[in-house]
Design a protein around this motif. Structure first.
Motif, mmCIF file in Angstrom:
data_model
loop_
_atom_site.group_PDB
_atom_site.id
_atom_site.type_symbol
_atom_site.label_atom_id
_atom_site.label_comp_id
_atom_site.label_asym_id
_atom_site.label_seq_id
_atom_site.Cartn_x
_atom_site.Cartn_y
_atom_site.Cartn_z
ATOM 1 N N LEU A 278 0.832 -1.201 0.000
ATOM 2 C CA LEU A 278 0.000 0.000 0.000
ATOM 3 C C LEU A 278 0.870 1.257 0.000
ATOM 4 O O LEU A 278 1.606 1.507 0.958
ATOM 5 N N PRO A 279 0.786 2.091 -1.052
ATOM 6 C CA PRO A 279 1.582 3.332 -1.101
ATOM 7 C C PRO A 279 0.847 4.461 -0.376
ATOM 8 O O PRO A 279 0.428 5.452 -0.983
ATOM 9 N N LEU A 280 0.662 4.309 0.924
ATOM 10 C CA LEU A 280 -0.166 5.230 1.690
ATOM 11 C C LEU A 280 0.322 6.666 1.572
ATOM 12 O O LEU A 280 -0.486 7.603 1.501
ATOM 13 N N CYS A 281 1.631 6.862 1.540
ATOM 14 C CA CYS A 281 2.164 8.230 1.490
ATOM 15 C C CYS A 281 1.798 8.916 0.179
ATOM 16 O O CYS A 281 1.521 10.120 0.146
ATOM 17 N N ASN A 282 1.792 8.152 -0.918
ATOM 18 C CA ASN A 282 1.387 8.715 -2.207
ATOM 19 C C ASN A 282 -0.098 9.066 -2.204
ATOM 20 O O ASN A 282 -0.516 10.106 -2.738
ATOM 21 N N ILE A 283 -0.908 8.202 -1.602
ATOM 22 C CA ILE A 283 -2.344 8.477 -1.495
ATOM 23 C C ILE A 283 -2.576 9.726 -0.642
ATOM 24 O O ILE A 283 -3.389 10.594 -0.970
ATOM 25 N N TRP A 284 -1.845 9.798 0.473
ATOM 26 C CA TRP A 284 -1.928 10.953 1.364
ATOM 27 C C TRP A 284 -1.569 12.225 0.591
ATOM 28 O O TRP A 284 -2.239 13.264 0.721
ATOM 29 N N GLU A 285 -0.523 12.150 -0.210
ATOM 30 C CA GLU A 285 -0.078 13.286 -1.020
ATOM 31 C C GLU A 285 -1.201 13.784 -1.931
ATOM 32 O O GLU A 285 -1.508 14.979 -1.978
ATOM 33 N N ARG A 286 -1.827 12.879 -2.667
ATOM 34 C CA ARG A 286 -2.861 13.266 -3.629
ATOM 35 C C ARG A 286 -4.080 13.860 -2.920
ATOM 36 O O ARG A 286 -4.685 14.836 -3.390
ATOM 37 N N MET A 287 -4.466 13.271 -1.794
ATOM 38 C CA MET A 287 -5.620 13.797 -1.058
ATOM 39 C C MET A 287 -5.319 15.186 -0.497
ATOM 40 O O MET A 287 -6.169 16.085 -0.545
ATOM 41 N N ALA A 288 -4.128 15.379 0.039
ATOM 42 C CA ALA A 288 -3.767 16.670 0.629
ATOM 43 C C ALA A 288 -3.768 17.765 -0.429
ATOM 44 O O ALA A 288 -4.292 18.871 -0.205
ATOM 45 N N VAL A 289 -3.174 17.482 -1.587
ATOM 46 C CA VAL A 289 -3.130 18.471 -2.662
ATOM 47 C C VAL A 289 -4.550 18.842 -3.098
ATOM 48 O O VAL A 289 -4.869 20.025 -3.304
ATOM 49 N N LYS A 290 -5.412 17.846 -3.221
ATOM 50 C CA LYS A 290 -6.800 18.115 -3.598
ATOM 51 C C LYS A 290 -7.476 19.012 -2.564
ATOM 52 O O LYS A 290 -8.184 19.978 -2.924
ATOM 53 N N ALA A 291 -7.279 18.716 -1.296
ATOM 54 C CA ALA A 291 -7.908 19.510 -0.233
ATOM 55 C C ALA A 291 -7.403 20.948 -0.262
ATOM 56 O O ALA A 291 -8.194 21.901 -0.156
#
Length: 875
Positions: A278-291
């Motif tokens: 699970l690339p959680l940090c990459n997912i976190w990155e994309r969600m943060a940028v969207k927010a």
């Protein structure tokens, strides 16, 4: 009013905690006491005389005490001033929300000293106060004392009403209002970006997930001020599932039905063939940028298993961002305050990353680090980025628990963990963009020095750990205390007593959490404390290494767990750090480890001082007369710059030599250690009898003897000491069948050792002076004898260590404890041992003569008795 040329007063004076509390809970009492006990009336009259319009301060509270309003009106009239009172009117809920935000923006919750329960009930308290205010204002209106100005009719009603009570026309007021426009005194509420990613699954799992998400959002909305958006990341293979569609529909519906929810956004994770890591940090990155792109002021990655335990979390985090902004003079949204995760206390599991981070890095993770972070370590990395500016505070009130993820010791994570190697070192290189951002707004912004205090503890004694973790921290330091417990049973015992729980019912993780909470809040210090426990006893060196591996600080301070630090310890170290932080040749600072000098000091402890065995403990104070920079200091109290060097675990678990080894390897021959005598700790004498002390020194020396082979440049030959002389003689004595000689040698050798040392009058007087108090001459002499015995035991331990390690070449060699800082030290020591060895040789001759004479007399007696036919007794 300013456009019309009126002079306006709108300041609220500084108030005491009691005033703030009374203004909230009993405003009538607050106004009455203020006017009764002070010269408030004269002060208000002064403000009235100097201004045309007054719109804040005690004037705003006069409606709660109408009698004082009438008195003020009367006093003003006597001074030729005609007062007109106006009051704006709006919806009660809107007033409470505005007041609530006002309390946050101005830090009034802290200024009023509100308890947790009072902060939880603050909206209700403000509503009660608002209702009272509205009631009082309406009563004054009925008396013709107040003009009401409804906020929703400001454009139409205000100019007309104000024209009635002022020298300006309705048109003038309307023109002025048009130029100013209408806006709230408070800015728009910041938006909290809630980031969620999960496997939705199919029913009934999806139903459970949806309920968990809705429960989480309900808990967020317990803070009535909270405004938030939700960004959800769903795996590609679940995009079209019934569970996902249901979740999306529920959240979109919630946006329409819940005013506190700003918006909802969905992100689809990239496909992971064969369920790759699970690339959680990459997912976190994309969600943060969207927010951030959608207007979030800060973002935090949560989970559907999170339980919010603070009904005012938003206000607490909002205030934390405001404090950072006010202190550094940077825009709101800079920093990384973090939630208080009760499942994994003391660790920034859930940092809130402000929108300034997006402006600085263009995303959550700096581009050149995105391949390093897979699914671990990004949370502490982000927090550490802001430590230099003290912009990553723990928001202790904002508590949550993590039911499924979190600490391995508490529960199993739901994915395979991949650590980010080396982040504790490379994050220091990533601070520069943050520094540049801060300097754009405040070129004089101070940077903190980041320090971790590392304490290995086998004893786990609260009377020692509490003062350490309660040390005062200067403003220019950012400090964390890392306690490494090396005794599981003792930890469970202490945690059980603190929580009144049976030891057998506690897990190690629960015990860590209990002790951590106790040490973090002891003496109202609120210092950051991290407690970790070794599963088995590893020893002092391994425990220190674990502390170093936990640390990401610029500097670390080693302390023992059996000492009492002066409260200003960190202040003294901090001042020296400020002087030398830019000098790369300074690798560390040696504090003072002082032993008690009681006038009634027992003989066994006086002997320890007179033996010089504690000399290096107090080198920070004594070294000034000897050399500027000591080569090493004891780990009981010594501070180092961050280093990749670790303590050598080959030394004894209980310590002995590892401090010298570590200091010399860190310094590398060119680095300097600065003595800091003001950084003082008091080290009680080791407990136990004379035999216990001797055993301690013996084991100590078994370890430090390894220094002779590790650092041959500081090794030199010398004459055999007492233990080495006996080692050489014992085999010959046993072969000759004369073991009784040893009985004569040992006390004689000890006597020689004492006599040689006592014959040096200057040294004898110096040893006596170490006690600092006048004692009887016989006491000094007996203490000197015992001191020499301690040293002899120490030498025996060192010799035993050489034999255990088969380092026979180290026999009859000594270690230069001054490490060439005192050129004559080896010569002087060798000279003393030469005298002692000469004395040993004389003793050997005398014993041989005595034994030979005794044998001769016995032989003559034997032959005489045989000739006279008498029975010969046994010889």
């Amino acid at each position: 009013a300013t456009i019309l040329g009126l002079k306006v007063h709108r300041e609220f004076p500084d108030l005491t905690e009691e005033h703030h509390r009374d203004i909230l809970h009993d405003p009538e009492k607050a106004v009455t006491q203020h006017f009764t006990n002070t010269d408030a009336m004269e002060h208000l009259l002064g403000i009235i005389k100097e201004n045309d319009l007054v719109c804040d301060g005690w004037f705003a509270l006069l409606a709660h005490a109408p009698d004082w309003l009438h008195k003020l009106e009367k006093e003003a009239k006597q001074n030729g001033i005609h007062l007109k009172f106006v009051a704006s009117v709006r919806d009660t809920n809107a007033t409470v929300q505005s007041e609530l935000q006002h309390w946050v923006r101005h830090g009034l919750e802290a200024k009023a000293g509100l308890s947790h329960k009072e902060r939880e009930n603050l909206p209700q308290s403000l509503k009660i106060r608002t209702d009272k205010h509205v009631e009082s204002v309406q009563a004054l209106q009925e008396q013709g004392k107040v003009t009401l100005l409804p906020l929703e009719k400001a454009d139409r009603v205000w100019p007309k009403e104000l024209a009635k009570i002022s020298p300006f026309s309705e048109k003038q007021w309307a023109t002025a209002f048009k130029k100013v426009g209408k806006q709230n005194a408070n800015p728009s509420l910041p938006i909290e970006g809630i980031l969620l990613t999960m496997r939705v699954g199919s029913s009934p799992q999806s139903d459970t997930v949806i309920r968990s998400v809705e429960r989480l959002l309900d808990e967020l909305e317990q803070d009535s001020l909270c405004r938030y958006m939700v960004v959800v990341a769903i795996d590609a293979d679940e995009e079209s599932s019934d569970g996902t569609q249901d979740l999306v529909q529920r959240l979109q519906s919630r946006v329409n039905s819940h005013d506190q929810m700003h918006s909802f956004h969905l992100i689809i994770n990239e496909d992971r063939p064969n369920r790759q890591v699970l690339p959680l940090c990459n997912i976190w990155e994309r969600m943060a940028v969207k927010a951030w792109e959608e207007g979030a002021d800060w973002v935090v990655l949560l989970g559907d298993d999170i339980r919010i335990q603070c009904p005012y979390h938003y206000r607490a985090i909002y205030r934390s961002f405001l404090e950072v902004s006010e202190r550094l003079k940077v825009p709101f949204g800079f920093g990384s305050p973090w939630w208080n995760d009760t499942t994994f206390p003391g660790f920034p599991t859930f940092p809130c990353i402000g929108k300034a981070h997006f402006e600085i890095f263009g995303g959550l993770v700096p581009r050149h680090r995105q391949g390093v972070f897979i699914n671990q370590d990004l949370d502490p990395y982000l927090q550490c980025l802001y430590l230099k500016f003290k912009a990553a505070p723990l928001v202790s009130e904002a508590k949550l628990s993590n039911d499924t993820g979190g600490n391995v010791g508490a529960s199993q994570a739901r994915y395979q963990r991949i650590e980010a190697t080396g982040w504790r070192d490379f994050f220091w290189d990533d601070i520069d963009p943050i520094r540049q951002y801060v300097h754009r707004f405040n070129s004089n912004a101070a940077e903190a020095l980041v320090l971790d205090v590392i304490v290995p503890s086998y004893r786990v004694r609260l009377d020692y750990l509490e003062p350490i973790c309660s040390l005062a921290i200067p403003d220019y330091l950012c400090v964390q205390f890392i306690i490494i417990i090396d005794n599981v049973d003792k930890l469970l015992q202490v945690a059980g007593s603190l929580s009144e729980t049976n030891n057998n019912e506690l897990s190690i993780h629960e015990a860590e959490r209990i002790l951590e909470a106790h040490l973090s809040t002891g003496n109202n210090n609120n210092n950051r404390v991290r407690v970790r426990c070794n599963r088995i006893n590893l020893g002092a060196s391994a425990s220190r290494n674990r502390g170093l591996d936990e640390s990401a600080a610029e500097f670390f301070l080693n302390l023992d767990d059996d000492l009492v630090p002066n409260p200003d310890l960190l202040e003294h170290y901090g001042q020296e750090l400020l002087k030398s932080v830019s000098d790369p040749t300074v690798v560390g600072f040696i504090g003072l480890v002082r032993f008690p000098r009681d006038p009634a000091l027992p003989l066994k402890h006086a002997a320890v001082l007179m033996s010089y065995l504690t000399f290096m403990f107090e080198i920070a104070e004594r070294g000034e007369d000897m050399y500027e920079h000591p080569a090493w200091g004891v780990t009981a109290n010594i501070l180092f710059r961050r280093t990749a060097v670790r303590f050598d675990e080959a030394y004894a678990k209980t310590g002995g030599g590892e401090d010298v080894d570590f200091s010399l390897r860190v310094a590398g021959g060119e680095g300097k250690l600065i003595p800091v005598p003001g950084a003082c700790v008091v080290h009680p004498f080791w407990e136990g009898s004379v035999l216990d002390l001797g055993s301690h020194f013996f084991n100590w020396a078994v370890g430090d003897g390894g220094l002779l082979s590790r650092f041959p440049e500081y090794r030199y030959w010398s004459f055999p000491n007492l233990s080495e002389t006996l080692l050489a003689l014992l085999p010959m004595t046993m072969l000759a069948g004369c073991p009784e000689k040893v009985i004569l040698w040992i006390p004689s050798f000890v006597l020689v050792d004492v006599v040689v040392d006592c014959s040096n009058r200057d040294e004898y007087r110096h040893r006596c002076s170490l006690l600092k108090h006048e004692r009887h001459p016989l006491f000094y002499f007996l203490a000197h004898i015992l001191a020499n015995i301690y040293v002899i035991v120490l030498e025996c331990g060192r010799l035993w260590g050489h034999l255990k390690r088969l380092n026979l070449r180290c026999v009859c060699h000594r270690f230069d404890w001054h490490c060439s800082k005192l050129p004559n030290a080896p010569y002087n020591f060798r000279k003393g041992e030469a005298l002692k060895f000469a004395g040993f040789c004389i003793v050997l001759v005398l014993v041989e003569v005595f034994m030979a004479g005794n044998l001769s007399r016995n032989w003559k007696a034997f032959t005489y008795r045989r000739g006279s036919n008498e029975t010969c007794p046994a010889i």
